[in-house]
Every structure is written in structure tokens, then in C-alpha cells.
Motif scaffolding. Structure first.
Motif, PDB file in Angstrom:
ATOM      1  N   ARG A 408       0.814  -1.229   0.000  1.00 18.45           N
ATOM      2  CA  ARG A 408       0.000   0.000   0.000  1.00 18.45           C
ATOM      3  C   ARG A 408       0.842   1.270   0.000  1.00 18.45           C
ATOM      4  O   ARG A 408       0.305   2.369   0.071  1.00 18.45           O
ATOM      5  N   GLN A 409       2.175   1.112  -0.086  1.00 17.06           N
ATOM      6  CA  GLN A 409       3.095   2.252  -0.033  1.00 17.06           C
ATOM      7  C   GLN A 409       2.797   3.138   1.180  1.00 17.06           C
ATOM      8  O   GLN A 409       2.722   4.356   1.085  1.00 17.06           O
ATOM      9  N   SER A 410       2.633   2.484   2.332  1.00 19.74           N
ATOM     10  CA  SER A 410       2.255   3.194   3.546  1.00 19.74           C
ATOM     11  C   SER A 410       3.341   3.043   4.609  1.00 19.74           C
ATOM     12  O   SER A 410       3.738   1.921   4.954  1.00 19.74           O
ATOM     13  N   ALA A 411       3.832   4.200   5.120  1.00 13.38           N
ATOM     14  CA  ALA A 411       4.811   4.163   6.205  1.00 13.38           C
ATOM     15  C   ALA A 411       4.181   3.599   7.475  1.00 13.38           C
ATOM     16  O   ALA A 411       4.862   2.960   8.293  1.00 13.38           O
ATOM     17  N   PHE A 412       2.876   3.810   7.650  1.00  8.34           N
ATOM     18  CA  PHE A 412       2.186   3.275   8.832  1.00  8.34           C
ATOM     19  C   PHE A 412       2.280   1.749   8.855  1.00  8.34           C
ATOM     20  O   PHE A 412       2.428   1.146   9.921  1.00  8.34           O
TER      21      PHE A 412
END
Length: 495
Positions: A408-412
Motif C-alpha cells: 500500500r506504499q504506507s509508512a504506517f
């Protein structure tokens, strides 16, 4: 036209040089996808969908099918060698297979996984060929009460079989069930336990949780507690099975296949339940129970791997005959069909017979390709054990991080990944099994939805579970699983 002629036409189509190349490419990519933790076949197929839009539909579906079952073969490799399952269906393989690798038996574990996958995949393909419409007709008759009780059976099996303590198993299962509640309610659409974090609205990703609990926790444990690992600990003397290991493996292959095929045909079945049930069966029937959880029992690898691949192949039955996807990857495959204007369902065998039978024929071809690809490479994969542990675990963390971030290309997601990794580290230190967490998270939301649907069918009365023969039979099996082991233990204690 009879079945044999249709299948021969399918082989003629799938056996053309172009389609053989697509099958080989799919099997190779699928094996690589299975080997790399954090990258599943559904992700690979989804990423490659745009590339194949201008490819012939038959070649494209053969290619995607190769990725699908190739990933199931490859998933056992990292499970055995590095205790890092690439797929949820390989969780059980990691339990016994990694212990075999640590005791110098990695070659035998990889060999029984590859051959068992071939045997189960071939038998399941025969079932798809002969009985697809018939099996699908019976599977579709199951309703919410049966689905819910099937999942309860899986919960009971997981909590009692995995880990040294039933209480610890139930605790780990409860953690997984709690994780499965995060996100939007499937029926009401209300947000639950998201704490105002937008990334949690879609729920927790199963791949993220599995990679965190296994890959990250494994690497952290090695760095913090194992210190310098003596290389002879993972020494391997051979890359083939002995005659005794063959005798112990083939009944497990057949039992795993028999367990896996029915679950593959059930909508919302998946490969997690049959692998756990197969493991439980082998642990109960084995004459070498002392090896389970200690030095590694080869039946604990052979049975679940066969069940996994049989279930994966059998998922094509509801997909092709009913248009019902029973896993993430078959859902993506359904989208691939629809991209070509093809709607899987009862009419597919008539409207697109050439494509369907070429796809079925490619399953036979792909199984042989995967056996040829995997067995000679057993020695190569085992050489991973000779890599310095610092490089090996650094590579695991890199692949896990890249794979999870790529979803998801999410840092979270990365923060959550390492938070879950710390949870897995704590669970490992205090001897809590981690596999029930993933099972509870996968099956919990499904069980909740099916339970609510069943109660709604019964107009609010729980008696609906006693009004159907299938659900009554499953209740009897659940009672037997819960009661019989304790009765037998009590009788052994008295004697």
C-alpha cells in the motif's frame, strides 16, 4: 463431446510452444514469489494484470495459474529453511520443517514438500477434471451454519494442537480474533477499533501480520537471544529422503490430499483450515509423536504441504463452475477473467470450453514443471543455510520491509510491521504459539459474518444449528475433538 476428447484438446492447446513458455514463466515467477516472504501470489497476479491485457486470454490464464500454484510450491522453501512462511498456507510447514532443517534434515523436508505438492496437485487436478460440476453442486448446498461450525472446528483444532499448552493456544487465538475485528464491520459498515487511524479502516493485512509474527520476530530473536549461531547446528548430510522417510511420507501425502480437496471446493474455505487439520491428524496418527515440536517430524511437513496444494488446486472448482472465488488470488483471477469479458459460472464450460480445458491441462503440465524445477534446486536452496546469519536475517528484514511497503506504499504499515514483530518476539520468549494468531485473524471475520447470517436465517434463534444435518454432524465432530483427547488422557493417567 466426451471428457477425454475435451481434455486432449486442452492438452493440444496448452502444449503449444507459446503456451508452454507462458506456463514455465508463470511457474518460475510463482516459485520466486513463494520463496520471497511478504510477496503473495495475489499481489504478483494483480501487479502483472496490466501487462498481460494484450496477451491471448488462454495464455494469460495459464500464466496466472502457474504463478498461483508455483507460489504454493515455493512457499515451503523459506518456511523450512528460515522459519519464514511466504504464504499463510505454509505456517504449519514452518513448525516442523524448520526444526528438521536445524537438525540437518533440510533436504528431506524440502524433498517431501516438493513431491507431496506434486502428488496432491496431480490428484486434485484429476478431481477438477472429473468431478468439478458434481463437487461444486454439493459444496454450494452448505449454508452459514455449516460454514460457521467449520471455522469453530478449526479454532478448536488450532488451540489444542499448536503449542505446548491449550491455554496458551487459546490466548494466541484470542489475540488473532481481536485483530480480525479491526476495521469496518462486514454487515453494518461501522468502523470498529480503528482509534481514528485512517489506515486501519480497511483492517489489518494478513500478509503484514504473518510477516511480522514470523519473519521479523525470527530475525529479532536471532539477533537478541541466539548470539553467534554455530554453523554445524544447521549442517545437512543429504538432500534426499531415506527409505524410512518415504514410508512415513506417502500415507501423509494421501491423507493431506483427501483433507485438502473438499476444503478447496467450499466457498470461503481456503488452505489454512486443511493444513491445520492435516497437521492435527498426522500428530494423532504418527508413531513418532516425540519428534513433533522437537527434532521435526517429516509427517508434519508432508501432510500439510499436500493438503495446502490440494486445496489450492481445488479452489478452481467453485471459481470455474460457480464464479465464486475462495481466496485472495482466485478473486484476482476472477478479475482477470472479467477483463477479457469472460464470466466464470455454470455456462463457462460451454461458452469458453477451449480456454477452460486448456487451463485444466496446464495444471498437469505445470505440476510436472514445478517438480522438475524444485527437486534439482533442493541442494541450492539448502545452501542458504551456509550464509552468515547476519546477512541472512538482514536479507529477511529487507525483503519483509519491501514486500509490506509494496502492498500500500504506507509508512504506517512499516511501523505496524515492526510492532507486530515485537509482539511475536515476546510470544516466542514466553512460549506462546504464533500461528493461531494468524488463523484467528483470517477466519475470525468470516466466522463472525457466517454466525450472524445463520442467526438471521433462524430469525434470532440459535436452534438453527441443530436443525440441519450438516451442522449437527459438525457439532458432533467438534465435541469429539474437545472431549476425546481429555478422556483418553484421563484413561492413560488411571492406567
Amino acid at each position: 463431446m466426451d471428457l477425454w476428447n475435451l481434455l486432449m484438446q486442452g492438452f493440444a492447446t496448452a502444449g503449444t510452444p507459446v503456451n508452454l513458455l507462458w506456463a514455465l514463466l508463470g511457474c518460475t515467477i510463482g516459485t520466486a514469489v513463494g520463496v520471497l516472504p511478504g510477496i503473495g501470489p495475489s499481489t504478483a497476479v494483480a501487479m502483472l494484470l496490466p501487462i498481460t491485457l494484450k496477451v491471448d486470454p488462454t495464455a494469460s490464464m495459464i500464466f496466472f495459474a502457474g504463478i498461483y500454484y508455483g507460489a504454493m510450491y515455493g512457499g515451503s522453501t523459506t518456511s523450512i529453511l528460515m522459519n519464514t512462511p511466504g504464504e499463510a498456507g505454509s505456517l504449519i510447514t514452518a513448525m516442523e520443517g524448520n526444526k528438521m532443517a536445524r537438525n540437518g534434515r533440510a533436504g528431506a523436508a524440502l524433498a517431501t514438500a516438493a513431491i507431496g505438492s506434486f502428488v496432491a496437485g496431480t490428484i486434485a487436478t484429476v478431481v477438477v477434471t472429473l468431478f468439478a460440476p458434481l463437487v461444486a453442486t454439493h459444496a454450494v448446498k452448505l449454508g452459514p451454519p455449516e460454514y460457521f461450525l467449520l471455522m469453530v472446528l478449526a479454532f478448536c483444532t488450532v488451540s489444542s494442537v499448536l503449542g505446548q499448552s491449550t491455554l496458551r493456544g487459546l490466548t494466541a487465538l484470542g489475540v488473532g480474533l481481536a485483530m480480525g475485528l479491526v476495521g469496518l464491520d462486514q454487515i453494518s459498515g461501522q468502523a470498529r477499533y480503528t482509534m481514528g487511524v485512517p489506515e486501519l479502516m480497511d483492517g489489518l493485512e494478513v500478509v503484514l501480520i504473518a510477516v511480522g509474527l514470523f519473519a521479523v520476530a525470527e530475525a529479532l530473536h536471532a539477533v537478541l537471544y541466539e548470539g553467534r549461531v554455530v554453523e554445524t547446528q544447521n549442517a545437512m548430510s543429504r538432500v534426499h529422503m531415506t527409505a524410512a522417510e518415504w514410508r512415513r511420507s506417502w500415507p501423509a501425502w494421501l491423507r493431506g490430499t483427501a483433507i485438502g480437496i473438499p476444503f478447496g471446493t467450499i466457498p470461503a474455505g481456503g488452505s489454512e483450515i486443511p493444513t491445520f487439520l492435516s497437521y492435527a491428524t498426522e500428530k494423532k496418527l504418527s508413531k513418532h509423536q516425540a519428534e513433533f515440536g522437537k527434532g521435526g517430524a517429516i509427517e508434519g511437513v508432508a501432510g500439510p504441504e499436500a493438503a495446502n496444494n490440494a486445496a489450492i488446486t481445488a479452489t478452481l472448482i467453485p471459481l470455474l463452475t460457480l464464479g465464486i472465488p475462495t481466496s485472495n488470488t482466485t478473486a484476482v483471477l476472477l478479475g482477470a477473467f472479467q477483463n477479457y469479458g469472460i464470466n466464470p459460472g455454470p455456462q463457462l464450460f460451454d461458452s469458453n470450453a477451449a480456454l477452460v480445458w486448456a487451463l485444466i491441462a496446464s495444471l498437469y503440465i505445470g505440476n510436472v514443471m514445478l517438480l522438475i524445477l524444485n527437486l534439482p534446486l533442493v541442494g541450492l536452496w539448502v545452501k542458504l543455510l551456509k550464509l552468515p546469519k547476519a546477512y541472512l536475517y538482514a536479507g529477511i528484514l529487507i525483503f519483509a520491509t519491501v514486500g509490506v511497503y509494496g502492498m500500500r506504499q504506507s509508512a504506517f504499515d512499516l511501523v505496524l510491521l515492526y510492532g507486530i514483530g515485537l509482539l511475536g518476539l515476546v510470544m516466542r520468549r514466553f512460549d506462546f504459539p504464533t500461528a493461531p494468531v494468524v488463523v484467528g485473524m483470517i477466519l475470525g471475520p468470516l466466522a463472525e459474518a457466517q454466525m450472524r447470517n445463520a442467526v438471521a436465517i433462524g430469525e434470532g434463534h440459535w436452534g438453527i444449528f441443530l436443525q440441519r444435518p450438516g451442522s449437527v454432524a459438525l457439532l458432533a465432530v467438534i465435541a469429539a475433538v474437545l472431549v476425546l483427547p481429555r478422556v483418553m488422557a484421563w484413561r492413560r493417567a488411571r492406567s
